[in-house]
Design a protein around this motif. Structure first.
Motif, PDB file in Angstrom:
ATOM      1  N   ASN A  23      14.924   3.680   5.863  1.00  0.00           N
ATOM      2  CA  ASN A  23      15.146   2.450   5.097  1.00  0.00           C
ATOM      3  C   ASN A  23      14.941   2.728   3.619  1.00  0.00           C
ATOM      4  O   ASN A  23      13.874   3.187   3.219  1.00  0.00           O
ATOM      5  CB  ASN A  23      14.173   1.348   5.556  1.00  0.00           C
ATOM      6  N   ILE A  24      15.969   2.440   2.837  1.00  0.00           N
ATOM      7  CA  ILE A  24      15.876   2.645   1.384  1.00  0.00           C
ATOM      8  C   ILE A  24      15.528   1.333   0.696  1.00  0.00           C
ATOM      9  O   ILE A  24      14.736   1.300  -0.233  1.00  0.00           O
ATOM     10  CB  ILE A  24      17.228   3.173   0.827  1.00  0.00           C
ATOM     11  N   ILE A  25      16.151   0.250   1.140  1.00  0.00           N
ATOM     12  CA  ILE A  25      15.845  -1.082   0.601  1.00  0.00           C
ATOM     13  C   ILE A  25      15.396  -1.957   1.764  1.00  0.00           C
ATOM     14  O   ILE A  25      16.120  -2.109   2.746  1.00  0.00           O
ATOM     15  CB  ILE A  25      17.109  -1.737  -0.023  1.00  0.00           C
ATOM     16  N   ARG A  43       9.306   3.387  -9.785  1.00  0.00           N
ATOM     17  CA  ARG A  43       9.237   4.841  -9.844  1.00  0.00           C
ATOM     18  C   ARG A  43      10.533   5.479  -9.354  1.00  0.00           C
ATOM     19  O   ARG A  43      11.324   4.826  -8.662  1.00  0.00           O
ATOM     20  CB  ARG A  43       8.079   5.335  -8.963  1.00  0.00           C
ATOM     21  N   SER A  44      10.692   6.736  -9.694  1.00  0.00           N
ATOM     22  CA  SER A  44      11.845   7.485  -9.214  1.00  0.00           C
ATOM     23  C   SER A  44      11.888   7.446  -7.682  1.00  0.00           C
ATOM     24  O   SER A  44      10.857   7.673  -7.039  1.00  0.00           O
ATOM     25  CB  SER A  44      11.722   8.928  -9.718  1.00  0.00           C
ATOM     26  N   GLY A  45      13.053   7.151  -7.154  1.00  0.00           N
ATOM     27  CA  GLY A  45      13.215   7.140  -5.694  1.00  0.00           C
ATOM     28  C   GLY A  45      12.820   5.839  -5.039  1.00  0.00           C
ATOM     29  O   GLY A  45      12.882   5.712  -3.811  1.00  0.00           O
ATOM     30  N   SER A  46      12.448   4.838  -5.832  1.00  0.00           N
ATOM     31  CA  SER A  46      11.995   3.571  -5.226  1.00  0.00           C
ATOM     32  C   SER A  46      13.158   2.704  -4.742  1.00  0.00           C
ATOM     33  O   SER A  46      12.938   1.708  -4.044  1.00  0.00           O
ATOM     34  CB  SER A  46      11.118   2.788  -6.212  1.00  0.00           C
ATOM     35  N   GLY A  47      14.389   3.039  -5.148  1.00  0.00           N
ATOM     36  CA  GLY A  47      15.554   2.307  -4.639  1.00  0.00           C
ATOM     37  C   GLY A  47      16.282   1.484  -5.691  1.00  0.00           C
ATOM     38  O   GLY A  47      17.177   0.698  -5.359  1.00  0.00           O
ATOM     39  N   LYS A  48      15.951   1.693  -6.965  1.00  0.00           N
ATOM     40  CA  LYS A  48      16.534   0.865  -8.036  1.00  0.00           C
ATOM     41  C   LYS A  48      18.050   1.037  -8.134  1.00  0.00           C
ATOM     42  O   LYS A  48      18.798   0.055  -8.199  1.00  0.00           O
ATOM     43  CB  LYS A  48      15.886   1.211  -9.394  1.00  0.00           C
ATOM     44  N   THR A  49      18.507   2.278  -8.166  1.00  0.00           N
ATOM     45  CA  THR A  49      19.957   2.525  -8.287  1.00  0.00           C
ATOM     46  C   THR A  49      20.689   1.981  -7.064  1.00  0.00           C
ATOM     47  O   THR A  49      21.773   1.395  -7.181  1.00  0.00           O
ATOM     48  CB  THR A  49      20.230   4.039  -8.429  1.00  0.00           C
ATOM     49  N   THR A  50      20.084   2.151  -5.908  1.00  0.00           N
ATOM     50  CA  THR A  50      20.702   1.644  -4.680  1.00  0.00           C
ATOM     51  C   THR A  50      20.856   0.130  -4.754  1.00  0.00           C
ATOM     52  O   THR A  50      21.929  -0.417  -4.459  1.00  0.00           O
ATOM     53  CB  THR A  50      19.840   2.049  -3.460  1.00  0.00           C
ATOM     54  N   LEU A  51      19.796  -0.552  -5.192  1.00  0.00           N
ATOM     55  CA  LEU A  51      19.864  -2.015  -5.312  1.00  0.00           C
ATOM     56  C   LEU A  51      20.925  -2.430  -6.328  1.00  0.00           C
ATOM     57  O   LEU A  51      21.731  -3.342  -6.076  1.00  0.00           O
ATOM     58  CB  LEU A  51      18.488  -2.565  -5.720  1.00  0.00           C
TER      59      LEU A  51
HETATM   60  N1  LIG Z   1      23.416   8.497   0.651  1.00  0.00           N
HETATM   61  C1  LIG Z   1      22.107   8.627   0.839  1.00  0.00           C
HETATM   62  N2  LIG Z   1      21.618   9.129   1.993  1.00  0.00           N
HETATM   63  C2  LIG Z   1      20.282   9.243   2.206  1.00  0.00           C
HETATM   64  N3  LIG Z   1      19.341   8.891   1.297  1.00  0.00           N
HETATM   65  C3  LIG Z   1      19.775   8.383   0.126  1.00  0.00           C
HETATM   66  C4  LIG Z   1      21.157   8.228  -0.166  1.00  0.00           C
HETATM   67  N4  LIG Z   1      21.272   7.689  -1.418  1.00  0.00           N
HETATM   68  C5  LIG Z   1      20.014   7.548  -1.878  1.00  0.00           C
HETATM   69  N5  LIG Z   1      19.121   7.961  -0.963  1.00  0.00           N
HETATM   70  C6  LIG Z   1      17.658   7.964  -1.101  1.00  0.00           C
HETATM   71  O1  LIG Z   1      17.273   6.647  -1.462  1.00  0.00           O
HETATM   72  C7  LIG Z   1      16.103   6.691  -2.265  1.00  0.00           C
HETATM   73  C8  LIG Z   1      16.291   5.765  -3.448  1.00  0.00           C
HETATM   74  O2  LIG Z   1      17.293   6.307  -4.308  1.00  0.00           O
HETATM   75  P1  LIG Z   1      17.666   5.561  -5.662  1.00  0.00           P
HETATM   76  O3  LIG Z   1      18.672   6.422  -6.363  1.00  0.00           O
HETATM   77  O4  LIG Z   1      18.052   4.178  -5.359  1.00  0.00           O
HETATM   78  O5  LIG Z   1      16.255   5.587  -6.421  1.00  0.00           O
HETATM   79  P2  LIG Z   1      15.892   5.195  -7.911  1.00  0.00           P
HETATM   80  O6  LIG Z   1      14.726   4.278  -7.837  1.00  0.00           O
HETATM   81  O7  LIG Z   1      17.085   4.714  -8.637  1.00  0.00           O
HETATM   82  O8  LIG Z   1      15.428   6.598  -8.496  1.00  0.00           O
HETATM   83  P3  LIG Z   1      15.601   7.222  -9.966  1.00  0.00           P
HETATM   84  O9  LIG Z   1      14.744   6.410 -10.886  1.00  0.00           O
HETATM   85  O10 LIG Z   1      15.111   8.631  -9.784  1.00  0.00           O
HETATM   86  O11 LIG Z   1      17.056   7.147 -10.310  1.00  0.00           O
HETATM   87  C9  LIG Z   1      15.902   8.146  -2.652  1.00  0.00           C
HETATM   88  O12 LIG Z   1      14.806   8.657  -1.919  1.00  0.00           O
HETATM   89  C10 LIG Z   1      17.179   8.826  -2.236  1.00  0.00           C
HETATM   90  O13 LIG Z   1      16.960  10.130  -1.787  1.00  0.00           O
END
Ligand SMILES: Nc1ncnc2c1ncn2[C@@H]1O[C@H](COP(=O)(O)OP(=O)(O)OP(=O)(O)O)[C@@H](O)[C@H]1O
Length: 245
Positions: A23-25, A43-51
């Motif tokens: 689960n990412i979000i 923080r990095s990897g918390s899911g911001k870009t995904t959201l």
């Molecule tokens: N296609 C994918 N398959 C599996 N995991 C993914 C995929 N895309 C993103 N992730 C994982 O989702 C998590 C969140 O990624 P995301 O890019 O949303 O983080 P972020 O908060 O924007 O980080 P940053 O500040 O480093 O950009 C990360 O651990 C990443 O490895």
């Protein structure tokens, strides 16, 4: 335009058997309103870009809906939504996104040139008062490009190719390109990541001004000074989103 994300979650399966779901979000609700700057820290990897990608219509969530006014964007046809996105959504991505064979000015003008003139090609577009073909005529686009190039300090780089630019110049060019169609919704993913303090201030002030002009602005960032420009602040932690005081 009001954006309402309801119960959105994103998860990925990590192997062919599909028994390892990550689960990412977590299920998230968020409402984005015009005239406000919404900042999401995390923080990095918390899911911001995904959201951000889910909110912008770039990544279909595993569950949940994203409504632009009353329209479910993930139920729109791809071509209709991509035209709507080009005219109404400014997305500033992380990383290098410029087209290598085009100059700074050409990159900035690209979304304006791609933009179709008809104001009524999509049902989604009709909900947005900002989307009028007249606003996107060649003259006003050129003027907006000139203003953005000047505001973002790119005057002496307008005819350069991306390979001739610094990281900060590339970032400012991507910001200008995202704003060329005067979008009513702006998503900025770490927009000041490559910038010094001076340019960070210029970019945050520009985004603040866009909200004053009634755009809905969403910024995800690590940059703590973004607080000074925020109306609404969220924190994201391991896929969970919480309003911050
Ligand atoms: N296609 C994918 N398959 C599996 N995991 C993914 C995929 N895309 C993103 N992730 C994982 O989702 C998590 C969140 O990624 P995301 O890019 O949303 O983080 P972020 O908060 O924007 O980080 P940053 O500040 O480093 O950009 C990360 O651990 C990443 O490895």
């Amino acid at each position: 335009m009001i954006i309402k994300a309801q119960d959105i979650s994103v998860s990925y399966t990590q192997n062919a058997k599909k028994d390892n779901v990550i689960n990412i979000i977590d299920p998230v609700d968020i409402t984005i309103v015009p005239g406000k700057v919404t900042v999401i820290f995390g923080r990095s990897g918390s899911g911001k870009t995904t959201l951000l990608s889910v909110l912008a219509g770039l990544l279909k969530p595993s569950e949940g809906t994203v409504l632009y006014d009353d329209i479910d964007i993930y139920k729109q046809k791809d071509d209709i939504f991509s035209e709507f996105r080009n005219q109404n959504i400014g997305f500033i991505p992380q990383g290098q996104s410029l087209i290598s064979g085009l100059t700074v000015r050409e990159n900035i003008l690209l979304p304006a040139r791609e933009s179709k003139r008809s104001a009524n090609t999509s049902g989604v577009k009709a909900v947005n008062a900002n989307a009028t073909s007249n606003e996107n005529n060649a003259g006003s686009c050129t003027k907006r490009a000139d203003n953005l190039i000047s505001t973002l300090g790119l005057l002496d780089r307008a005819d350069y190719l991306p390979s001739q630019l610094s990281g900060g110049e590339i970032r400012r060019c991507a910001i200008a390109r995202a704003l060329i169609n005067d979008p009513s919704v702006i998503f900025a993913d770490e927009p000041t990541g490559d910038l010094d303090d001076h340019n960070t201030k210029i970019v945050f002030e520009l985004l603040r001004q866009k909200a004053r002009d009634d755009a809905a602005v969403v910024i995800v960032t690590h940059e703590e000074t973004a607080y000074n420009y925020a109306d609404i602040v969220y924190r994201m932690d391991a896929g969970a989103l919480a309003l911050s005081a």
